[in-house]
Write an enzyme that holds these catalytic residues in place. Structure first.
Site, PDB file in Angstrom:
ATOM      1  CG  HIS A  67      51.966   4.027 -20.309  1.00 39.19           C
ATOM      2  ND1 HIS A  67      52.760   3.540 -19.971  1.00 39.19           N
ATOM      3  CD2 HIS A  67      50.779   4.290 -20.480  1.00 39.19           C
ATOM      4  CE1 HIS A  67      51.933   2.177 -20.196  1.00 39.19           C
ATOM      5  NE2 HIS A  67      50.636   3.152 -21.038  1.00 39.19           N
ATOM      6  CB  SER A 119      52.271  -2.546 -20.058  1.00 33.26           C
ATOM      7  OG  SER A 119      51.832  -1.241 -20.259  1.00 33.26           O
ATOM      8  NE  ARG A 120      46.331  -6.674 -21.536  1.00 31.61           N
ATOM      9  CZ  ARG A 120      45.198  -6.215 -20.967  1.00 31.61           C
ATOM     10  NH1 ARG A 120      45.263  -4.921 -22.018  1.00 31.61           N
ATOM     11  NH2 ARG A 120      44.633  -5.633 -20.295  1.00 31.61           N
ATOM     12  CD  GLU A 143      59.793   7.823 -24.631  1.00 33.97           C
ATOM     13  OE1 GLU A 143      60.588   6.603 -23.460  1.00 33.97           O
ATOM     14  OE2 GLU A 143      59.760   8.183 -24.362  1.00 33.97           O
ATOM     15  N   GLY A 203      46.183   7.540 -25.828  1.00 35.17           N
ATOM     16  CA  GLY A 203      47.276   7.174 -26.932  1.00 35.17           C
ATOM     17  C   GLY A 203      46.389   6.944 -27.964  1.00 35.17           C
ATOM     18  CD  GLU A 204      46.580   9.535 -33.074  1.00 30.14           C
ATOM     19  OE1 GLU A 204      47.183   8.958 -33.928  1.00 30.14           O
ATOM     20  OE2 GLU A 204      45.451  10.603 -33.301  1.00 30.14           O
ATOM     21  CD  GLN A 218      41.276   3.922 -23.609  1.00 25.94           C
ATOM     22  OE1 GLN A 218      41.331   2.176 -23.111  1.00 25.94           O
ATOM     23  NE2 GLN A 218      42.519   3.654 -23.259  1.00 25.94           N
TER      24      GLN A 218
HETATM   25  O1  PAF Z   1      44.209   2.847 -21.924  1.00 26.94           O
HETATM   26  C1  PAF Z   1      44.134   2.923 -20.773  1.00 26.94           C
HETATM   27  O2  PAF Z   1      45.804   3.132 -20.111  1.00 26.94           O
HETATM   28  C2  PAF Z   1      43.054   2.804 -20.262  1.00 26.94           C
HETATM   29  O3  PAF Z   1      42.219   1.885 -21.051  1.00 26.94           O
HETATM   30  C3  PAF Z   1      42.715   3.561 -19.039  1.00 26.94           C
HETATM   31  C4  PAF Z   1      42.401   4.885 -20.495  1.00 26.94           C
HETATM   32  C5  PAF Z   1      44.283   4.506 -18.583  1.00 26.94           C
HETATM   33  C6  PAF Z   1      41.669   3.296 -18.266  1.00 26.94           C
HETATM   34  O4  PAF Z   1      41.791   3.292 -17.716  1.00 26.94           O
END
Ligand code: PAF
Length: 271
Positions: free
Chosen positions: A25, A174-175, A23, A135-136, A141
């Site tokens: 994503h 996802s993990r 959800e 995503g935050e 990242q």
């Molecule tokens: O956050 C993610 O899923 C990954 O790090 C991304 C930004 C798609 C880069 O592979």
């Protein structure tokens, strides 16, 4: 397809992902859809951002399931390239973002942000979207990508999407599916503990010097096997802070078994 969208004067929004969609994503897709006429999601488990000892080989993959979820959310296209199509055998370029790309997650995962910056630059240059969303939850990242896009003048609006949580507060990832039943019960303590730390700073004016040590001890007591870091930072620069300010954020990473969880929360002092 992208060319015909552009020729028709449509704006394009991109949601880069590594698949195994949940959800969180899909909320990226919802957000970027609201900012663009057409939406494309990318699914690519990027080898550049995994160290040799990490979970690249076993990272969950479900392309058909992901495509169905994206379709159900009105995503117009999916780009799921094969690594051989993206990287020439002698691919030799690396993008390294200093400053915001250092400290925090970079300490335990020194290869990670170079891998992310390099693949995200490549995807943005290939697809040339008007906007792209991240995503935050992966707060550092997001900062790395914003800085890279600004420094290289890639010309895309970067949108940050709020963290989506399970009912018990655990940030979706996802993990999370790697967690054992007993670790899954401990996992929400990451968010409740950093939220409590935020409240302590704001309500009592305590310094991070005091609250940081309490937070680490509380996470260990909750059952986390180890705490990679818990840092109180300026949300824009990711520099360490000790006192509450208008843009504070607590960033944390802790381990349950083999699984490393990350989370963060705002610590915003009201004027
Ligand atoms: O956050 C993610 O899923 C990954 O790090 C991304 C930004 C798609 C880069 O592979």
């Amino acid at each position: 397809m992208l060319k015909s969208w552009r020729d028709d004067g449509k704006t394009i929004g991109a949601a880069p992902t590594m698949g195994a969609l949940h959800e969180g994503h899909l909320s990226l897709v919802d957000l970027v859809r609201g900012h663009s006429d057409r939406t494309i999601a990318t699914i690519f488990v990027n080898p550049l951002q995994f160290a040799p000892h990490e979970d690249f080989d076993v990272y969950p993959r479900d392309l058909n399931g992901d495509a169905a979820k994206l379709k159900s959310r009105g995503c117009d296209a999916v780009f799921a390239p094969d690594a051989r199509d993206l990287f020439a055998e002698d691919f030799s370029t690396n993008i390294s973002v200093h400053d915001v790309g250092e400290n925090h997650c970079a300490v335990a995962r020194p290869h990670f942000f170079d891998g992310v910056a390099t693949i995200v630059a490549k995807l943005l240059l290939l697809l040339r979207p008007d906007a792209a969303v991240f995503g935050e939850k992966d707060f550092q990242q997001l900062a790395v990508i914003r800085r890279m896009v600004r420094d290289l003048e890639i010309g895309v609006d970067i949108l940050g999407a709020p963290i989506v949580r399970e009912a018990d507060g655990l940030a979706m990832s996802s993990r999370n599916q790697y967690l054992s039943k007993s670790d899954r019960e401990i996992a929400p303590a990451l968010f409740t503990t950093i939220s409590e730390a935020a409240t302590r700073i704001l309500a009592t004016g305590a310094t991070w010097e005091a609250v940081g040590a309490w937070t680490t001890a509380k996470l260990r007591a909750a059952g986390f096997a180890s705490v990679d870091y818990v840092n109180f930072v300026n949300a824009a620069t990711l520099e360490m802070m000790n006192h509450a300010g208008p843009e504070g954020r607590i960033l944390a990473a802790a381990r349950l078994g083999e699984t490393r969880l990350i989370d963060n929360c705002a610590v915003a002092a009201k004027n």
